[in-house]
Write a protein that holds these residues in place. Structure first.
Motif, PDB file in Angstrom:
ATOM      1  N   GLY A  25      35.478  25.207  78.242  1.00 57.91           N
ATOM      2  CA  GLY A  25      35.249  25.183  79.478  1.00 57.91           C
ATOM      3  C   GLY A  25      35.203  26.815  79.278  1.00 57.91           C
ATOM      4  N   ILE A  26      35.479  27.530  78.038  1.00 56.16           N
ATOM      5  CA  ILE A  26      35.331  28.610  77.755  1.00 56.16           C
ATOM      6  C   ILE A  26      34.477  29.616  77.032  1.00 56.16           C
ATOM      7  CG2 ILE A  26      36.388  30.480  76.819  1.00 56.16           C
ATOM      8  CD1 ILE A  26      39.295  30.016  77.471  1.00 56.16           C
ATOM      9  N   PRO A  27      33.260  29.431  77.270  1.00 56.36           N
ATOM     10  CA  PRO A  27      31.661  29.718  76.534  1.00 56.36           C
ATOM     11  C   PRO A  27      31.802  30.859  76.103  1.00 56.36           C
ATOM     12  CG  PRO A  27      30.913  30.527  79.020  1.00 56.36           C
ATOM     13  CD  PRO A  27      32.337  29.433  78.960  1.00 56.36           C
ATOM     14  N   THR A  32      34.211  39.942  79.642  1.00 57.74           N
ATOM     15  CA  THR A  32      35.064  39.118  80.767  1.00 57.74           C
ATOM     16  C   THR A  32      34.685  38.255  81.530  1.00 57.74           C
ATOM     17  OG1 THR A  32      34.069  41.735  81.395  1.00 57.74           O
ATOM     18  CG2 THR A  32      34.507  40.305  83.243  1.00 57.74           C
ATOM     19  N   THR A  33      33.861  37.023  80.656  1.00 61.47           N
ATOM     20  CA  THR A  33      33.665  36.021  81.486  1.00 61.47           C
ATOM     21  C   THR A  33      34.595  34.986  80.567  1.00 61.47           C
ATOM     22  OG1 THR A  33      31.650  35.506  81.960  1.00 61.47           O
ATOM     23  CG2 THR A  33      32.657  33.800  81.424  1.00 61.47           C
ATOM     24  N   ARG A  34      35.046  35.066  79.229  1.00 62.25           N
ATOM     25  CA  ARG A  34      35.889  34.416  78.241  1.00 62.25           C
ATOM     26  C   ARG A  34      37.419  35.415  78.804  1.00 62.25           C
ATOM     27  NH1 ARG A  34      35.646  36.764  73.647  1.00 62.25           N
ATOM     28  NH2 ARG A  34      37.119  35.483  72.525  1.00 62.25           N
ATOM     29  N   LEU A  35      37.626  36.302  79.516  1.00 57.65           N
ATOM     30  CA  LEU A  35      39.065  36.670  79.878  1.00 57.65           C
ATOM     31  C   LEU A  35      39.229  35.872  80.883  1.00 57.65           C
ATOM     32  CD1 LEU A  35      41.258  39.216  79.806  1.00 57.65           C
ATOM     33  CD2 LEU A  35      39.845  40.543  80.480  1.00 57.65           C
ATOM     34  N   THR A  36      38.652  36.048  82.118  1.00 59.84           N
ATOM     35  CA  THR A  36      39.275  35.514  83.289  1.00 59.84           C
ATOM     36  C   THR A  36      38.817  33.685  83.279  1.00 59.84           C
ATOM     37  OG1 THR A  36      36.175  35.334  83.945  1.00 59.84           O
ATOM     38  CG2 THR A  36      37.192  37.507  84.198  1.00 59.84           C
ATOM     39  N   ASN A  80      38.236  36.296  90.435  1.00 61.24           N
ATOM     40  CA  ASN A  80      35.988  36.334  90.184  1.00 61.24           C
ATOM     41  C   ASN A  80      36.212  37.710  91.358  1.00 61.24           C
ATOM     42  OD1 ASN A  80      36.847  33.806  88.572  1.00 61.24           O
ATOM     43  ND2 ASN A  80      36.872  32.835  90.582  1.00 61.24           N
ATOM     44  N   GLN A  81      36.389  37.542  91.735  1.00 59.29           N
ATOM     45  CA  GLN A  81      36.127  39.296  92.760  1.00 59.29           C
ATOM     46  C   GLN A  81      35.892  40.173  91.982  1.00 59.29           C
ATOM     47  OE1 GLN A  81      38.783  39.084  96.595  1.00 59.29           O
ATOM     48  NE2 GLN A  81      37.554  37.448  97.859  1.00 59.29           N
ATOM     49  N   LEU A  82      36.875  40.830  91.573  1.00 59.82           N
ATOM     50  CA  LEU A  82      37.289  41.674  90.289  1.00 59.82           C
ATOM     51  C   LEU A  82      37.154  41.223  89.293  1.00 59.82           C
ATOM     52  CD1 LEU A  82      41.167  42.068  90.162  1.00 59.82           C
ATOM     53  CD2 LEU A  82      39.856  43.332  90.787  1.00 59.82           C
ATOM     54  N   ALA A  83      36.024  39.960  88.490  1.00 61.60           N
ATOM     55  CA  ALA A  83      35.141  39.918  87.310  1.00 61.60           C
ATOM     56  C   ALA A  83      33.599  40.546  88.133  1.00 61.60           C
ATOM     57  CB  ALA A  83      34.915  38.673  87.161  1.00 61.60           C
ATOM     58  N   THR A  84      33.401  40.305  89.141  1.00 61.89           N
ATOM     59  CA  THR A  84      32.094  40.517  89.907  1.00 61.89           C
ATOM     60  C   THR A  84      31.850  42.291  89.698  1.00 61.89           C
ATOM     61  OG1 THR A  84      32.319  38.682  90.508  1.00 61.89           O
ATOM     62  CG2 THR A  84      31.295  39.835  92.393  1.00 61.89           C
ATOM     63  N   GLN A  85      32.980  43.041  90.622  1.00 59.26           N
ATOM     64  CA  GLN A  85      33.186  44.334  90.814  1.00 59.26           C
ATOM     65  C   GLN A  85      33.193  44.834  89.475  1.00 59.26           C
ATOM     66  OE1 GLN A  85      36.185  45.180  93.564  1.00 59.26           O
ATOM     67  NE2 GLN A  85      35.042  43.222  94.992  1.00 59.26           N
ATOM     68  N   HIS A  86      33.935  44.182  88.585  1.00 57.23           N
ATOM     69  CA  HIS A  86      34.233  44.890  87.482  1.00 57.23           C
ATOM     70  C   HIS A  86      33.970  44.389  85.961  1.00 57.23           C
ATOM     71  CE1 HIS A  86      36.802  48.129  90.203  1.00 57.23           C
ATOM     72  NE2 HIS A  86      37.025  47.304  90.108  1.00 57.23           N
ATOM     73  N   PRO A  87      32.754  44.035  85.471  1.00 52.17           N
ATOM     74  CA  PRO A  87      31.706  42.916  85.143  1.00 52.17           C
ATOM     75  C   PRO A  87      32.495  44.196  83.646  1.00 52.17           C
ATOM     76  CG  PRO A  87      29.989  44.869  85.404  1.00 52.17           C
ATOM     77  CD  PRO A  87      31.043  44.957  86.426  1.00 52.17           C
ATOM     78  N   ASP A  88      33.139  45.900  82.961  1.00 50.79           N
ATOM     79  CA  ASP A  88      34.050  45.674  82.179  1.00 50.79           C
ATOM     80  C   ASP A  88      35.680  45.728  82.040  1.00 50.79           C
ATOM     81  OD1 ASP A  88      34.568  47.524  83.851  1.00 50.79           O
ATOM     82  OD2 ASP A  88      34.397  49.321  82.992  1.00 50.79           O
ATOM     83  N   LEU A  89      36.064  43.796  82.717  1.00 53.83           N
ATOM     84  CA  LEU A  89      37.542  43.391  82.686  1.00 53.83           C
ATOM     85  C   LEU A  89      37.664  43.660  80.618  1.00 53.83           C
ATOM     86  CD1 LEU A  89      37.834  41.352  85.318  1.00 53.83           C
ATOM     87  CD2 LEU A  89      38.859  43.651  85.160  1.00 53.83           C
ATOM     88  N   THR A  90      39.050  44.833  80.592  1.00 51.27           N
ATOM     89  CA  THR A  90      39.688  44.516  79.580  1.00 51.27           C
ATOM     90  C   THR A  90      41.084  44.121  79.663  1.00 51.27           C
ATOM     91  OG1 THR A  90      40.679  46.665  79.222  1.00 51.27           O
ATOM     92  CG2 THR A  90      38.802  46.368  78.454  1.00 51.27           C
ATOM     93  N   THR A  91      41.875  43.698  80.345  1.00 51.23           N
ATOM     94  CA  THR A  91      42.825  43.533  79.888  1.00 51.23           C
ATOM     95  C   THR A  91      43.200  42.138  81.704  1.00 51.23           C
ATOM     96  OG1 THR A  91      44.120  45.265  78.705  1.00 51.23           O
ATOM     97  CG2 THR A  91      45.574  43.285  79.834  1.00 51.23           C
ATOM     98  N   ILE A  92      44.366  41.443  81.650  1.00 54.64           N
ATOM     99  CA  ILE A  92      44.125  40.649  83.767  1.00 54.64           C
ATOM    100  C   ILE A  92      45.792  40.563  83.042  1.00 54.64           C
ATOM    101  CG2 ILE A  92      44.256  39.316  84.637  1.00 54.64           C
ATOM    102  CD1 ILE A  92      42.030  41.133  85.258  1.00 54.64           C
ATOM    103  N   ARG A  93      47.202  41.268  83.448  1.00 48.01           N
ATOM    104  CA  ARG A  93      48.158  41.089  84.301  1.00 48.01           C
ATOM    105  C   ARG A  93      48.873  40.611  85.384  1.00 48.01           C
ATOM    106  NH1 ARG A  93      47.333  46.103  81.851  1.00 48.01           N
ATOM    107  NH2 ARG A  93      46.911  47.228  83.599  1.00 48.01           N
ATOM    108  N   ILE A  94      49.757  39.440  85.071  1.00 48.35           N
ATOM    109  CA  ILE A  94      50.092  38.743  86.666  1.00 48.35           C
ATOM    110  C   ILE A  94      51.661  38.797  86.324  1.00 48.35           C
ATOM    111  CG2 ILE A  94      50.057  36.537  87.620  1.00 48.35           C
ATOM    112  CD1 ILE A  94      47.679  37.627  87.175  1.00 48.35           C
TER     113      ILE A  94
END
Length: 199
Positions: A25-27, A32-36, A80-94
């Protein structure tokens, strides 16, 4: 009764590479796609261990973005909304509320903001032609350890109840994201932590 565990920021920190071959599932597409997709997979591993409460993202151009309150039902949509608005994501923290039992024979409950799960995209380098993904898990309670640094350090009863939740979560991460331990930082528990949790 004297509490046998303690709450303190950063009691233990696991860092794992998300290793190739890429999980299903991770192409091999954008970072950003791989990250999200990796974060979504990690979120699916949470039930039985923790519930997400806040989501924060960092981008290459804008730095840290605002915190977003989330639940297990809304986190993927927010991501997914963040990934659409910001295609240059580098880190996601939960930020997570851990599911724990603090009194034997009593129902489990969530302890607010006691863990942090992050996936970080590290840029390509001379030795790595593609960006690499690093997953980190920070725990702010030591209820999983049999011996703690609480006023009463004998935590064997609660550890026996809670530790399987941590071990099972780390096992699910390994199965679905092919994690490989990069570092384990638990200065108060140098001999009581492993790839699979506390001992």
């Amino acid at each position: 009764m004297t509490r046998t565990w303690r709450k303190e920021t950063g009691l233990a920190l696991w860092s794992f590479w998300i290793r190739p071959p890429a999980p299903h599932g991770i192409p091999t597409t954008t970072t950003t796609t791989r990250l999200t997709t990796a974060v979504t997979t990690a979120l699916h591993c949470l039930p039985g261990f923790a519930e997400p409460s806040w989501l924060e993202a960092t981008t290459h151009q804008q730095g840290d973005l605002l915190l977003h309150p989330v639940t297990i039902h809304t986190a993927t949509r927010t991501l997914n909304q963040l990934a659409t608005q910001h295609p240059d994501l580098t880190t996601i923290r939960i930020t997570c509320d851990l599911l724990i039992t603090t009194t034997p024979d009593q129902p489990e409950h969530t302890e607010p903001e006691t863990a942090s799960l992050a996936v970080i995209a590290l840029p390509a380098s001379a030795t790595h032609s593609n960006s690499r993904l690093l997953l980190t898990l920070r725990l702010d309670i030591d209820i999983y350890a049999t011996q703690t640094h609480a006023q009463n350090p004998n935590n064997q009863t609660l550890a026996a109840i809670n530790q399987p939740r941590l071990t099972n979560f780390l096992t699910r991460l390994h199965q679905h994201l092919h994690t490989e331990l990069e570092d384990l930082h638990a200065p108060d528990y140098p001999h009581n932590t492993t790839t699979h949790g506390f001992t």
